[in-house]
Design a protein around this motif. Structure first.
Motif, short mmCIF file in Angstrom:
data_model
loop_
_atom_site.label_atom_id
_atom_site.label_comp_id
_atom_site.label_asym_id
_atom_site.label_seq_id
_atom_site.Cartn_x
_atom_site.Cartn_y
_atom_site.Cartn_z
N GLY B 85 0.79 -1.22 0.00
CA GLY B 85 0.00 0.00 0.00
C GLY B 85 0.83 1.27 0.00
N ARG B 86 2.12 1.14 -0.33
CA ARG B 86 2.94 2.35 -0.40
C ARG B 86 2.70 3.05 -1.73
N ASP B 87 2.78 4.37 -1.70
CA ASP B 87 2.51 5.15 -2.89
C ASP B 87 3.68 5.04 -3.86
N VAL B 88 3.43 4.48 -5.05
CA VAL B 88 4.51 4.24 -6.01
C VAL B 88 5.12 5.55 -6.49
N PHE B 89 4.27 6.60 -6.61
CA PHE B 89 4.80 7.88 -7.08
C PHE B 89 5.87 8.42 -6.12
N SER B 90 5.59 8.32 -4.81
CA SER B 90 6.58 8.80 -3.84
C SER B 90 7.86 7.97 -3.93
N ARG B 91 7.69 6.67 -4.10
CA ARG B 91 8.87 5.81 -4.18
C ARG B 91 9.68 6.11 -5.44
N MET B 92 8.98 6.42 -6.52
CA MET B 92 9.68 6.78 -7.75
C MET B 92 10.48 8.06 -7.56
N LEU B 93 9.85 9.04 -6.83
CA LEU B 93 10.55 10.30 -6.56
C LEU B 93 11.82 10.04 -5.78
N GLN B 94 11.71 9.16 -4.77
CA GLN B 94 12.89 8.86 -3.96
C GLN B 94 13.95 8.18 -4.81
N GLY B 95 13.50 7.27 -5.71
CA GLY B 95 14.44 6.53 -6.54
C GLY B 95 15.14 7.41 -7.56
N ALA B 96 14.49 8.50 -7.98
CA ALA B 96 15.10 9.37 -8.99
C ALA B 96 16.43 9.92 -8.48
N TRP B 97 16.46 10.29 -7.21
CA TRP B 97 17.69 10.84 -6.65
C TRP B 97 18.80 9.79 -6.64
N VAL B 98 18.43 8.54 -6.33
CA VAL B 98 19.43 7.46 -6.35
C VAL B 98 20.03 7.31 -7.74
#
Lengths: 318, 352
Positions: B85-98
């Protein structure tokens, strides 16, 4: 020619020595010892660790370990830590599984990329060239594992057939069906491994062809009235093909290196998947051997390509 | 970089598109870092909502079952939610920095190593490593060894030998005898490094050292400097023979200044192109590593591990595969297009 071969072999032997050192020492970068595979495992009692250490010579100094390792490797006595089977035989079995995949992929790559590259060079700036360029960049940039899943979704939804593994489980009615089943399972992984190769190689063919077409002797050929087709396929193509002879030798190393991700997605029991499993289970002998063998294959590949180049191009006598 | 460069570059539409996406990605990655970090981030990538598992993209959050802090911004899941149930958009944002940092730092490391090693091979390549250099290295390591093991008498002897060696080094013909030229040594090292298939080598190293973002960057950097080194070496070999370098030498300009002020700007073009293409391949490598489970440790999201987690739900929740996959594709594609356009624009043969 003969002195070149001797010199090259001496050079390659020195390189081989350093390769053996690097592939052996990469493993020892890890903090802790190989015997501490899983320190949390309660079954690993101190006695067991001690026996393990003496069994695999881990109690000896590093240079002795190195010598023993390569002695065992070349005499074929080196055994996997996981199941105690000889490493070379294990690799050979998996190699036979990878081989068909590799052959089909390489054939697809080399038969498709040349016509595409040549055609887009001749019709430079045309619709075909632009499309081919776009798709080439697309396939260079797409991550292999993502593309694999896109293909899996597409194929499974359209044809309703299984795609994972080497064959359908419990499916062996008669030989014809079995062969068809095998070919079907091989198709997607080999297409996948070919697309990246086609994209890169066709770009390379195109730029090579363009470079040759800009040469003076092509202009001369046109000026003296040679038909256009003959200019392209006889004067230009032959010279443009020359560098690709060297790439033929570099195909060999692709056997091991490029297949880790694809084979682990498709559960294909080949070398790449074995490498992945060996790394996961910290099976040091297998990992070192695979690294070593793949580097040696590169070395052999460059040697073969040097030889081929010398045979093909009379201007070069190295 | 002069006006001619920009005039050529502007005409390349695909290259401009690449540059545009590149800048966009940069902005998104920095915004993503700001919006997803801190104690109460606007987009919380690790907020678990078990009631809202595997919701498709653009679906509205069920406000009745969620507590106020669990509700995503604007009340919708832009890219859906994953199996927790985690928001994929937020996770994508976090992953962009990586992806951004891995790409830039890894390539930065590899370019730095490549320039230094290639520069040494190209500029100082004709010097020979002599016997006394080898002796110096041996004595030096002996000294360090005895210092670490606290053999003080051995350390003392080593120091005396060292001084003796420095004193007699120019007098003895044996010590002055060259063994191998610097250029041969460095090209040999490059050849050895090129023999290893890079992805497999990186995979091996990353698997055996403790996984973190920084170790991945360093490992990718340390295993991919060979191309840059070759370019720089070749450029330096030809630049060294040119008249402007000779003129600078005649003026008494120091070697450091010749290398960095006179030669480096002329050698930088191919390095720039290969660095741009290198960022693309570093991002792909990182994604591959994360996908195989070696990489930035969870719960930190990267595009590779979002995709890897999503593969179990391939048919039920394809957005878990498609969102990160397309993101990687677009970013890598933009870097590749930009790099190729840069190559064309920097190519003096195309500049009429």
């Amino acid at each position: 020619m003969f002195p070149f071969i001797v010199r090259s072999i001496i050079q390659k032997t020195i390189t081989l020595f350093f390769i053996s050192i690097i592939s052996f020492s990469v493993i020892h970068l890890a903090p802790g010892e190989p015997s501490q595979i899983n320190p949390m495992n309660p079954r690993f009692t101190p006695e067991l660790i001690k026996r393990f250490r003496s069994q695999f010579h881990l109690d000896k100094p590093l240079y002795m370990q190195y010598l023993i390792f390569y002695k065992d490797l070349f005499s074929g006595k080196l055994c996997s830590w996981k199941d105690g089977r000889p490493v070379l035989r294990k690799i050979w079995e998996r190699f036979l599984n990878s081989l068909p995949l590799f052959i089909v992929g390489t054939l697809l790559t080399w038969t498709l990329s040349f016509p595409i590259g040549i055609h887009s060079a001749i019709k430079r700036g045309g619709v075909f060239d632009k499309t081919a360029t776009f798709f080439a960049y697309f396939f260079i940039s797409i991550p292999g594992f993502f593309f694999a899943y896109v293909l899996i979704i597409f194929v499974v939804n359209t044809f309703h057939v299984p795609v994972i593994g080497m064959k359908t489980f419990g499916f062996s009615s008669d030989s014809l069906h079995m062969i068809m089943d095998r070919i079907w399972h091989m198709l997607i992984p080999s297409v996948l491994s070919a697309t990246g190769g086609i994209a890169i190689l066709s770009r390379y063919v195109r730029s090579q062809m363009l470079e040759v077409e800009a040469q003076d002797y092509i202009r001369t050929a046109r000026a003296k009235g040679v038909p256009e087709d003959e200019v392209h396929y006889k004067h230009a193509l032959r010279n443009a093909l020359l560098p690709f002879i060297t790439m033929f030798g570099l195909v060999i190393p692709g056997l091991i290196g490029g297949s880790v991700i694809i084979e682990s997605i498709f559960s294909w029991p080949g070398i790449g998947r074995m490498a992945y499993e060996a790394i996961l289970s910290r099976d040091y002998p297998v990992v070192i051997t695979l690294n070593f063998i793949s580097a040696v294959l590169v070395l052999i590949g460059t040697f073969i390509s040097d030889l081929l180049y010398m045979v093909a191009d009379p201007r070069i006598r190295l | 970089m002069n006006r001619g460069f920009w005039a050529i570059f502007k005409k390349d539409k695909l290259g401009m598109l690449g540059l545009f996406i590149f800048i966009l990605f940069f902005v998104i990655a920095i915004l993503g870092l700001i919006l997803t970090s801190g104690r109460h981030p606007l987009f919380d990538p690790s907020m678990i909502r078990l009631e809202e598992k595997l919701k498709p993209p653009l679906s509205h959050a069920n406000i009745n079952v969620l507590s106020p802090e669990q509700i995503p911004p604007f009340g919708i899941y832009i890219f859906g939610t994953d199996e927790l149930g985690r928001d994929v958009f937020s996770r994508m944002l976090q992953g962009a920095w990586v992806s951004l940092t891995v790409g830039f730092v890894a390539v930065g490391i590899s370019v730095a190593i490549g320039i230094v090693i290639g520069g040494i091979a190209g500029y100082f390549g004709h010097y020979y490593i002599k016997n006394y250099h080898m002796l110096l290295i041996c004595l030096f390591s002996l000294g360090i060894f005895s210092f670490v093991k606290r053999y003080w008498s051995a350390l003392f002897c080593t120091l005396i030998f060292l001084l003796l060696l420095l004193y007699v080094k120019t007098k003895s013909p044996f010590l002055k005898k060259g063994i191998i030229s610097v250029d041969t040594l460095i090209t040999g090292i490059i050849d050895v490094m090129l023999c290893f298939p890079s992805f497999f080598l990186i995979l091996t190293i990353v698997a055996f050292i403790p996984g973190s973002l920084y170790s991945i960057m360093v490992v990718i950097g340390l295993t991919s400097w060979m191309g840059t080194a070759r370019f720089v070496r070749a450029e330096f070999l030809s630049l060294r023979e040119q008249d402007f370098v000779l003129a600078a030498k005649a003026l008494g300009v120091s070697e450091f200044r010749i290398i960095f002020r006179h030669m480096m700007p002329n050698a930088i073009a191919p390095v720039l192109v290969s660095a741009t293409l290198g960022i693309a391949s570093a991002i792909l490598t990182e994604a591959g590593l994360s996908f195989l489970g070696f990489g930035v440790p969870p719960p930190h999201a990267t595009w590779g591990n979002i995709l890897a987690d999503g593969k179990q739900y391939l048919f039920d929740a394809p957005w878990l595969t498609f969102a990160p996959g397309i993101a990687i594709l677009v970013v890598v594609l933009s870097f590749n297009l930009f790099g190729e356009a840069l190559r064309d624009a920097l190519n003096p043969r195309l500049r009429y």
